[in-house]
Design a protein around this motif. Structure first.
Motif, mmCIF file in Angstrom:
data_model
loop_
_atom_site.group_PDB
_atom_site.id
_atom_site.type_symbol
_atom_site.label_atom_id
_atom_site.label_comp_id
_atom_site.label_asym_id
_atom_site.label_seq_id
_atom_site.Cartn_x
_atom_site.Cartn_y
_atom_site.Cartn_z
ATOM 1 N N LEU A 29 -6.155 2.098 1.006
ATOM 2 C CA LEU A 29 -5.490 0.872 0.541
ATOM 3 C C LEU A 29 -4.025 0.820 0.979
ATOM 4 O O LEU A 29 -3.200 0.207 0.302
ATOM 5 C CB LEU A 29 -5.581 0.789 -0.988
ATOM 6 N N THR A 30 -3.705 1.449 2.095
ATOM 7 C CA THR A 30 -2.317 1.479 2.565
ATOM 8 C C THR A 30 -1.803 0.083 2.857
ATOM 9 O O THR A 30 -0.723 -0.308 2.390
ATOM 10 C CB THR A 30 -2.197 2.351 3.827
ATOM 11 N N LEU A 34 1.055 -2.307 1.038
ATOM 12 C CA LEU A 34 2.153 -2.830 1.847
ATOM 13 C C LEU A 34 2.282 -4.341 1.689
ATOM 14 O O LEU A 34 3.382 -4.863 1.493
ATOM 15 C CB LEU A 34 1.926 -2.470 3.318
ATOM 16 N N VAL A 35 1.156 -5.053 1.752
ATOM 17 C CA VAL A 35 1.165 -6.513 1.578
ATOM 18 C C VAL A 35 1.643 -6.872 0.174
ATOM 19 O O VAL A 35 2.387 -7.842 -0.012
ATOM 20 C CB VAL A 35 -0.245 -7.090 1.829
ATOM 21 N N LYS A 36 1.231 -6.091 -0.792
ATOM 22 C CA LYS A 36 1.602 -6.345 -2.189
ATOM 23 C C LYS A 36 3.113 -6.395 -2.376
ATOM 24 O O LYS A 36 3.646 -7.328 -3.000
ATOM 25 C CB LYS A 36 0.997 -5.259 -3.080
ATOM 26 N N TYR A 37 3.822 -5.433 -1.810
ATOM 27 C CA TYR A 37 5.272 -5.376 -1.986
ATOM 28 C C TYR A 37 6.029 -6.150 -0.908
ATOM 29 O O TYR A 37 7.081 -6.731 -1.180
ATOM 30 C CB TYR A 37 5.734 -3.917 -2.010
ATOM 31 N N CYS A 96 3.957 -15.879 -3.478
ATOM 32 C CA CYS A 96 4.185 -14.435 -3.326
ATOM 33 C C CYS A 96 4.135 -13.710 -4.668
ATOM 34 O O CYS A 96 3.564 -12.617 -4.765
ATOM 35 C CB CYS A 96 5.523 -14.195 -2.632
ATOM 36 N N VAL A 97 4.711 -14.301 -5.701
ATOM 37 C CA VAL A 97 4.673 -13.693 -7.038
ATOM 38 C C VAL A 97 3.237 -13.671 -7.561
ATOM 39 O O VAL A 97 2.787 -12.669 -8.145
ATOM 40 C CB VAL A 97 5.597 -14.455 -8.003
ATOM 41 N N THR A 104 -1.712 -6.459 -8.565
ATOM 42 C CA THR A 104 -1.330 -5.443 -9.551
ATOM 43 C C THR A 104 -2.402 -5.282 -10.615
ATOM 44 O O THR A 104 -2.805 -4.166 -10.952
ATOM 45 C CB THR A 104 0.001 -5.820 -10.225
ATOM 46 N N TYR A 105 -2.911 -6.409 -11.144
ATOM 47 C CA TYR A 105 -3.872 -6.358 -12.248
ATOM 48 C C TYR A 105 -5.329 -6.351 -11.780
ATOM 49 O O TYR A 105 -6.220 -6.033 -12.563
ATOM 50 C CB TYR A 105 -3.630 -7.541 -13.197
#
Length: 221
Positions: A29-30, A34-37, A96-97, A104-105
């Motif tokens: 899940l690298t 990365l996309v998440k942040y 984005c948020v 996250t959830y």
């Protein structure tokens, strides 16, 4: 038990389940993380970029060499551009948020929400590119008498670039859509289960704290 404490405990349970889902995912899940942040960082960069363009054009309006050449119509077009840019900035930040919260959830419908988020971001980028090219063309004609006509080219380039980005992410996240499945119902997670996720000191992967080895790198604890 207070309502605030209940909500906090429920949030902790959902996050604990999300950690378990990440651990149970058989694929790395690298890029996911990365996309998440990175999405939040890109939203900030896009916001600063649009603000820079608006400030640059505004300074041209007030420049003594060009102030008299610029028509009322051009100024009105710039005003509309600023209004639309602010709307696009807010939409981009919202997308984005929203993407960050989903990643996250990890809700059960998270994969579908994530794809909708990518499509929304795609559309915002194309419209933003078209607006920027349009106002630059108008300014070039008004101030310098140059007919650039870059709107179509800018839209096509952005469409292709964002299209490639979308396809790559669509394929990547489709293969990992299982991470959003309800592997464990958060209602079944007890208070004792919360915090039982440890971090491997060798590779940084999340592992259950009662596990004697890392599932990712194989190191023994």
């Amino acid at each position: 038990m207070s309502k605030r404490k209940t909500l906090k405990e429920k949030k902790e349970k959902i996050l604990a389940v999300a950690k378990r889902k990440e651990i149970n995912c058989p694929l790395p899940l690298t890029w996911f993380k990365l996309v998440k942040y990175a999405s939040l960082v890109l939203a900030a960069i896009n916001t600063l970029g649009l603000l820079y363009v608006m400030m640059n054009i505004s300074s041209t309006f007030n420049h003594p060499d060009f102030a008299e050449k610029i028509s009322v119509g051009c100024r009105n077009a710039f005003t509309m551009y600023c209004v639309m840019s602010v709307i696009l900035i807010l939409l981009d930040i919202g997308v984005c948020v929203w993407r960050y919260i989903v990643m996250t959830y990890l809700p059960k419908s998270g994969y579908q929400q994530l794809i909708i988020g990518f499509v929304s971001g795609y559309a915002v980028s194309v419209v933003s590119s078209a607006l920027s090219a349009y106002i630059n063309d108008v300014m070039a004609m008004e101030a310098y008498g140059i007919n650039q006509e870059t709107v179509v080219t800018s839209v096509i380039v952005t469409f292709i670039q964002m299209g490639i980005y979308f396809v790559i992410n669509f394929i990547y996240f489709r293969k990992r859509s299982d991470v959003f499945d309800e592997v464990v119902d958060y209602e079944t997670v007890s208070s004792e289960d919360i915090g039982r996720i440890a971090i491997c000191p060798h590779c940084g992967a999340s592992v259950p704290d009662d596990q004697m080895f890392c599932s990712k790198c194989g190191e023994n604890f």
